[in-house]
Design an enzyme around this catalytic site. Structure first.
Site, PDB file in Angstrom:
ATOM      1  N   GLU A   4       0.632  -1.498  -0.002  1.00 11.93           N
ATOM      2  CA  GLU A   4       0.473  -0.264   0.050  1.00 11.93           C
ATOM      3  C   GLU A   4       0.415   0.796   0.010  1.00 11.93           C
ATOM      4  OE1 GLU A   4      -4.118  -1.726   2.000  1.00 11.93           O
ATOM      5  OE2 GLU A   4      -2.588  -0.193   3.493  1.00 11.93           O
ATOM      6  N   GLU A  19      -3.172  -9.619   4.136  1.00 11.35           N
ATOM      7  CA  GLU A  19      -4.489  -9.560   5.403  1.00 11.35           C
ATOM      8  C   GLU A  19      -5.779 -10.238   5.384  1.00 11.35           C
ATOM      9  OE1 GLU A  19      -2.366  -5.760   4.045  1.00 11.35           O
ATOM     10  OE2 GLU A  19      -3.204  -7.920   2.628  1.00 11.35           O
TER      11      GLU A  19
END
Length: 260
Positions: free
Chosen positions: A111, A131
């Protein structure tokens, strides 16, 4: 400042190094320090380009530090002025940022890379959004990645957590260049010097237009440009640099950009 964030300043270029062994994972304190670092970069008129990379050869950044989370760092805690990693939510960052991925780039590390303007990577780099396996959501990646690469590839990464090698990442277009590891930072600085020599007011306008147009229709964004409703565009069209660019072209010489 945080001991896990190293910086090197040379001319108009700032290099930011995530140095938090073993995996360059980011806890709340490190994220806040990164936010202050990039805020200062944004606000310093002498700095024109930033490079962000990781220390060592194995990890760029493994993202959110789950060990710190297990010890009490809240996943929705205070990440600092720029959001997670200092870049994701930093307002009005109108200067180019280059991400040099030197190894594993996963979760929040990916990210951070997606928050940069250019991504170059070593030939051993790998990418993933794992995740799903730790029972949480890759929030920023869920917003950004389907807009950057084909939807079904982005959803594959988000839903399965599978790993991509650097060549697949390059094939899907979220890595600009693949380089031998030993040449990665040399290339990052070469790109930074190229951008440092360019017109900073134009770069600022490009970044604001691209950022603001993401949530607008084409015509709305065009109208804001032609009516000088973007602050960076208004400044550019009234600047010495705007005239210098035209004069340099007419005089067949290289322009001298002053950023004003």
């Amino acid at each position: 400042m945080n001991d896990h964030i190293g910086t090197r300043r040379d001319g108009g270029v700032l290099e930011v190094v995530i140095d938090r062994p073993k995996a360059n994972a980011i806890d709340l304190a490190t994220s806040r320090a990164m936010g202050l670092t990039f805020r200062d970069f944004r606000d310093d008129p002498a700095l024109r380009v930033a490079i962000v990379t990781g220390a060592g050869e194995k990890f760029f950044c493994a993202g959110w530090d789950l060990k710190s989370a297990a010890s009490g760092d809240a996943v929705d805690g205070d990440y600092g002025v720029g959001g997670f990693g200092g870049l994701q939510e930093l307002r009005d960052l109108n200067k180019p940022v280059i991400c040099a991925v030197n190894g594993i780039c996963c979760g929040g590390g990916l990210e951070i890379a997606l928050s940069a303007d250019l991504i170059i990577a070593a030939d051993h780099a790998t990418f993933a959004l794992p995740e799903i396996r730790s029972g949480t959501v890759a929030d920023a990646a869920s917003i950004k990645l389907p807009k950057r690469i084909p939807y079904h590839i982005a959803m594959d990464m988000l839903l399965t957590g599978r790993w991509l090698d650097v060549h697949e990442a390059h094939r899907w277009g979220f890595v600009n260049e693949v380089l031998p590891a030993e040449g990665l930072m040399e290339r990052a600085w070469e790109l930074a010097r190229l951008l440092e020599s360019g017109p900073p007011l134009v770069y600022a306008a490009i970044k604001e237009i691209v950022r603001e147009a993401e949530g607008s229709t084409f015509q709305t964004a065009m109208n804001k440009i032609t009516k000088r409703q973007f602050a960076t565009v208004d400044r550019l069209y009234s600047s010495e640099d705007q005239l210098e660019g035209a004069r340099a072209f007419a005089e067949k010489r290289s322009p001298i950009w002053k950023g004003k």
